[in-house]
Design a protein around this motif. Structure first.
Motif, short mmCIF file in Angstrom:
data_model
loop_
_atom_site.label_atom_id
_atom_site.label_comp_id
_atom_site.label_asym_id
_atom_site.label_seq_id
_atom_site.Cartn_x
_atom_site.Cartn_y
_atom_site.Cartn_z
N TYR A 96 22.65 -80.58 28.88
CA TYR A 96 21.88 -80.16 27.71
C TYR A 96 20.53 -80.87 27.80
O TYR A 96 20.48 -82.10 27.76
N CYS A 148 27.48 -69.40 26.97
CA CYS A 148 28.34 -70.38 27.66
C CYS A 148 29.80 -69.94 27.60
O CYS A 148 30.51 -69.94 28.61
N ARG A 149 30.23 -69.60 26.40
CA ARG A 149 31.65 -69.23 26.24
C ARG A 149 31.99 -67.99 27.05
O ARG A 149 33.06 -67.91 27.68
N ASP A 159 24.31 -80.77 18.36
CA ASP A 159 24.03 -79.54 19.12
C ASP A 159 24.40 -79.72 20.58
O ASP A 159 24.94 -78.82 21.22
N ASN A 186 28.13 -79.50 20.84
CA ASN A 186 28.59 -78.10 20.75
C ASN A 186 28.36 -77.37 22.06
O ASN A 186 29.19 -76.57 22.49
N ALA A 187 27.20 -77.64 22.70
CA ALA A 187 26.89 -76.96 23.96
C ALA A 187 27.88 -77.37 25.04
O ALA A 187 28.41 -76.53 25.77
N LEU A 240 18.93 -72.14 23.93
CA LEU A 240 19.99 -72.18 22.91
C LEU A 240 19.84 -71.08 21.87
O LEU A 240 20.77 -70.33 21.58
N ALA A 247 31.10 -75.79 24.44
CA ALA A 247 31.10 -74.35 24.72
C ALA A 247 31.16 -74.10 26.23
O ALA A 247 31.39 -72.97 26.66
N MET A 250 21.84 -75.99 29.39
CA MET A 250 21.33 -75.47 28.13
C MET A 250 19.98 -76.12 27.84
O MET A 250 19.83 -77.34 27.97
N TYR A 298 25.33 -70.75 22.93
CA TYR A 298 26.76 -71.10 22.86
C TYR A 298 27.60 -69.91 23.29
O TYR A 298 28.58 -70.03 24.02
N GLN A 299 27.21 -68.72 22.78
CA GLN A 299 27.98 -67.51 23.10
C GLN A 299 27.89 -67.19 24.59
O GLN A 299 28.86 -66.78 25.21
#
Ligand SMILES: [Zn+2]
Ligand SMILES: [Zn+2]
Length: 433
Positions: A101, A64-65, A89, A92-93, A53, A96, A80, A61-62
């Motif tokens: 996770y 993943c996106r 968190d 969010n993962a 992460l 994304a 992740m 995150y970036q």
């Protein structure tokens, strides 16, 4: 041979995981930061990316996106890895684009099993209703008000009698618990259900009229949704911009709430309705689109012991469309026909719960806001030969005294045989035939 790309800035961890995966037959690519990882992903299109992460140059995150935005990597699964065990968190993962996770330290067996599962094409099982749900006693249909306010919750000494919570009504009929709307009133309903049924599993159906705040905002605080043995089936119609699930999920995203909709431990299903008539157990439900900004419906609940109609937000057409004076007759005729359809939908209901937010003077200032004036509501209920009318969606600026005055006025307009009440928190109505 399946390929995995490992993006991890900790050298020791990267080597150790890489060696273990190779031992288990994976082809391993490795990168020490997000940017290098993305380049390798685009070059080799691995089956799975295992990504830390927090890394320099491009966080997880970036990564993943970026992967989700790359069509060639459509089938790539993402796991992740993070040292942080916060649900927000994880949410969010997943949002994304991660599929899993995992919190460090991760056992090699756990990671191996996760990778196999993600690449085997297995579809996760759908939630199943509780095997032995609590028995809801039979009896005539019963309605209980948990939130009666419109627009925004308005607690305080001035609203103590009628209550300050927003739209939520419970209906018990044919052994079903049907909840109408999930405004802030649903919080107290949830606590009450938990207490009443102790630890027995519950099957609850939640019908949403629409997704304005005052109709969904209480859901994150609905305790039965946090009990793994409960099933909460949410039904409603697609919103104007996006699906029902996306809208309900959005109010629980991490900037607004610490627990995501998908993380709730209860079995929550969200079904977008297509038909205007459907069954909840033995209860027949009909829906009708009403005059309100966005997509909004009213529901008619038809049980063997009686009928309940719930129209919390609606602006009758005639008063709205006949403004300004001198409006053409075609428009006025259209408006009359639309109101007539509503009257048919309501016709003969034992209980009608209806938006009566304004008086006639206030309405003049709120034309096109999507709410009714009390005069029209009494007229509609009278013409539809309803037995009991409950004024609903009280304006947040109306204190108890004001609502009582509107009720007295509404009673003075009502035709004989029509019982008029103002909905208030805690009030129960039982249909007697
Ligand atoms: Zn509303
Ligand atoms: Zn609304």
């Amino acid at each position: 041979m399946k390929a995995v790309l490992l993006i991890e800035d900790d050298d020791a961890l990267r080597s150790m995981i890489g060696a273990l995966l190779e031992e288990h037959g994976w082809k391993v690519f490795a990168a020490e930061d997000g940017e290098a990882g993305l380049n390798l992903a685009r070059q080799y299109r691995p089956d799975v990316v295992v990504c830390d992460l927090l890394m320099p140059r491009c966080n997880g995150y970036q990564v993943c996106r970026a992967i989700r935005a790359t069509p060639e990597l459509h089938d790539t699964r993402i796991v992740m890895l993070s040292g942080r065990d916060y649900s927000t968190d994880k949410l969010n993962a997943l949002e994304a684009g991660a599929d899993e996770y995992l919190v460090k330290p991760v056992l090699p067996t756990e990671l191996g099993a996760t990778l196999l599962r993600l690449t085997s094409g297995e579809v996760p099982a759908a939630p199943v209703p509780a095997a032995h749900p609590a028995r809801i006693p039979d009896g005539p249909p019963r309605v209980k008000f948990w939130g009666v306010r419109g627009s925004i919750a308005s607690p305080g000494p001035g609203t103590n009698f009628y209550g300050g919570n927003t739209s939520c009504v419970e209906v018990r009929a044919e052994g079903e618990i049907i909840v109408l709307d999930a405004g802030t009133g649903i919080r107290s309903l949830g606590l009450s259900l938990t207490q009443e049924f102790n630890s027995q599993p519950l099957n609850i159906t939640l019908l949403l009229t629409h997704t304005h705040w005052d109709h969904i905002q209480g859901f994150p605080f609905f305790m039965p949704a946090y009990e793994p043995r409960n099933t909460v089936r949410i039904l409603g119609y697609e919103g104007a911009r996006q699906g029902l699930a996306a809208t309900l999920g959005a109010q629980m995203e991490s900037p607004y709430f610490p627990v995501g909709l998908k993380e709730l431990p209860g079995n929550i299903t969200i079904e977008e309705l297509r038909d205007m008539e459907f069954m909840v157990g033995k209860v027949r439900v009909r829906a009708m689109f009403v005059n309100h900004p966005g997509i909004c419906v009213g529901y008619r609940i038809e049980a063997s012991g009686g009928s309940v109609v719930f129209i919390p937000d609606n602006e009758p057409f005639h008063r709205m469309r006949s403004q300004p004076p001198g409006t053409d007759t075609t428009t006025i005729e259209f408006a009359r026909e639309q109101d007539e359809k509503l009257i048919q939908f309501i016709s003969g209901a034992d209980i009608l719960i209806m938006d009566a937010q304004y008086d006639a003077v206030e309405y003049e200032e709120h034309i096109g806001w999507g709410h009714a004036c009390v005069d029209d509501v009494v007229d509609i209920a009278s013409r539809a030969r309803v037995k009991q009318l409950y004024l609903f969606h009280h304006d947040p600026t109306h204190d108890d005294e004001r609502v009582s005055r509107m009720l007295a006025y509404a009673r003075s307009l009502a035709s004989t045989g029509l019982l008029v009440e103002a909905a208030r928190e805690g009030l129960e109505a039982v249909i007697k035939r």
